[in-house]
Design a protein around this motif. Structure first.
Motif, mmCIF file in Angstrom:
data_model
loop_
_atom_site.group_PDB
_atom_site.id
_atom_site.type_symbol
_atom_site.label_atom_id
_atom_site.label_comp_id
_atom_site.label_asym_id
_atom_site.label_seq_id
_atom_site.Cartn_x
_atom_site.Cartn_y
_atom_site.Cartn_z
ATOM 1 N N GLY A 7 75.470 -24.444 32.676
ATOM 2 C CA GLY A 7 74.691 -23.624 32.258
ATOM 3 C C GLY A 7 75.067 -22.366 33.018
ATOM 4 N N ILE A 8 75.040 -21.218 32.410
ATOM 5 C CA ILE A 8 75.377 -20.110 33.065
ATOM 6 C C ILE A 8 74.294 -19.389 32.961
ATOM 7 N N PHE A 9 73.701 -18.727 34.162
ATOM 8 C CA PHE A 9 72.651 -17.652 34.035
ATOM 9 C C PHE A 9 73.104 -16.235 34.612
ATOM 10 N N GLU A 17 69.546 -14.386 31.015
ATOM 11 C CA GLU A 17 70.232 -14.807 30.013
ATOM 12 C C GLU A 17 70.785 -16.176 30.318
ATOM 13 N N ILE A 18 70.481 -17.265 29.395
ATOM 14 C CA ILE A 18 71.180 -18.529 29.935
ATOM 15 C C ILE A 18 72.099 -18.849 28.735
ATOM 16 N N ASP A 19 73.383 -19.290 28.904
ATOM 17 C CA ASP A 19 74.306 -19.701 27.960
ATOM 18 C C ASP A 19 74.677 -21.342 28.400
ATOM 19 N N PHE A 20 74.080 -21.951 27.276
ATOM 20 C CA PHE A 20 74.485 -23.622 27.638
ATOM 21 C C PHE A 20 75.604 -23.746 26.829
ATOM 22 N N THR A 21 76.430 -24.692 27.548
ATOM 23 C CA THR A 21 77.816 -25.099 26.821
ATOM 24 C C THR A 21 77.599 -26.634 27.054
ATOM 25 N N GLU A 22 77.645 -27.493 25.943
ATOM 26 C CA GLU A 22 77.422 -28.975 26.075
ATOM 27 C C GLU A 22 78.416 -29.577 25.390
ATOM 28 N N TYR A 23 79.118 -30.777 25.964
ATOM 29 C CA TYR A 23 79.817 -31.697 25.451
ATOM 30 C C TYR A 23 79.385 -33.236 25.595
ATOM 31 N N VAL A 24 78.939 -33.257 24.278
ATOM 32 C CA VAL A 24 78.252 -34.710 24.054
ATOM 33 C C VAL A 24 78.698 -35.536 23.089
ATOM 34 N N GLU A 25 78.831 -36.864 23.101
ATOM 35 C CA GLU A 25 79.077 -37.924 22.172
ATOM 36 C C GLU A 25 77.937 -38.869 21.801
ATOM 37 N N ALA A 26 77.681 -38.988 20.651
ATOM 38 C CA ALA A 26 76.793 -40.141 20.196
ATOM 39 C C ALA A 26 77.273 -41.300 20.436
ATOM 40 N N LYS A 27 76.850 -42.298 20.946
ATOM 41 C CA LYS A 27 77.226 -43.653 21.112
ATOM 42 C C LYS A 27 77.122 -44.501 19.820
ATOM 43 N N LEU A 39 69.372 -31.912 21.531
ATOM 44 C CA LEU A 39 69.670 -31.112 22.653
ATOM 45 C C LEU A 39 68.955 -29.600 22.660
ATOM 46 N N LYS A 40 68.684 -29.041 21.461
ATOM 47 C CA LYS A 40 67.760 -27.750 21.484
ATOM 48 C C LYS A 40 66.465 -28.065 22.059
ATOM 49 N N LYS A 41 65.739 -29.308 21.612
ATOM 50 C CA LYS A 41 64.581 -29.791 22.113
ATOM 51 C C LYS A 41 64.681 -29.538 23.780
ATOM 52 N N GLN A 42 65.709 -30.230 24.352
ATOM 53 C CA GLN A 42 66.161 -30.754 25.531
ATOM 54 C C GLN A 42 66.154 -29.250 26.475
ATOM 55 N N GLN A 43 66.828 -28.245 25.701
ATOM 56 C CA GLN A 43 67.092 -26.975 26.342
ATOM 57 C C GLN A 43 65.872 -26.198 26.603
#
Length: 55
Positions: A7-9, A17-27, A39-43
């Motif tokens: 997260g870059i503030f 301004e917050i910029d989220f960069t996420e690297y995720v994998e569904a199991k 992820l949008k809900k969590q953000q």
């Protein structure tokens, strides 16, 4: 789900301004279509929690 996020503030005048960069994998492959919505809900929840804490 596993992964990490960055997260870059940034200051924009009187706003932040917050910029989220996420690297995720569904199991499980059948969960993959739901990852983006989750992820949008969590953000959104993260931002609301930050507002409550600091305002």
């Amino acid at each position: 789900m596993k992964g990490h996020w960055i997260g870059i503030f940034s200051s924009r005048g009187n706003e932040t301004e917050i910029d989220f960069t996420e690297y995720v994998e569904a199991k499980k492959f059948f969960m993959k279509p739901f990852v983006k919505a989750y992820l949008k809900k969590q953000q959104a929840q993260f931002v609301q929690d930050m507002i409550k804490k600091f305002l």
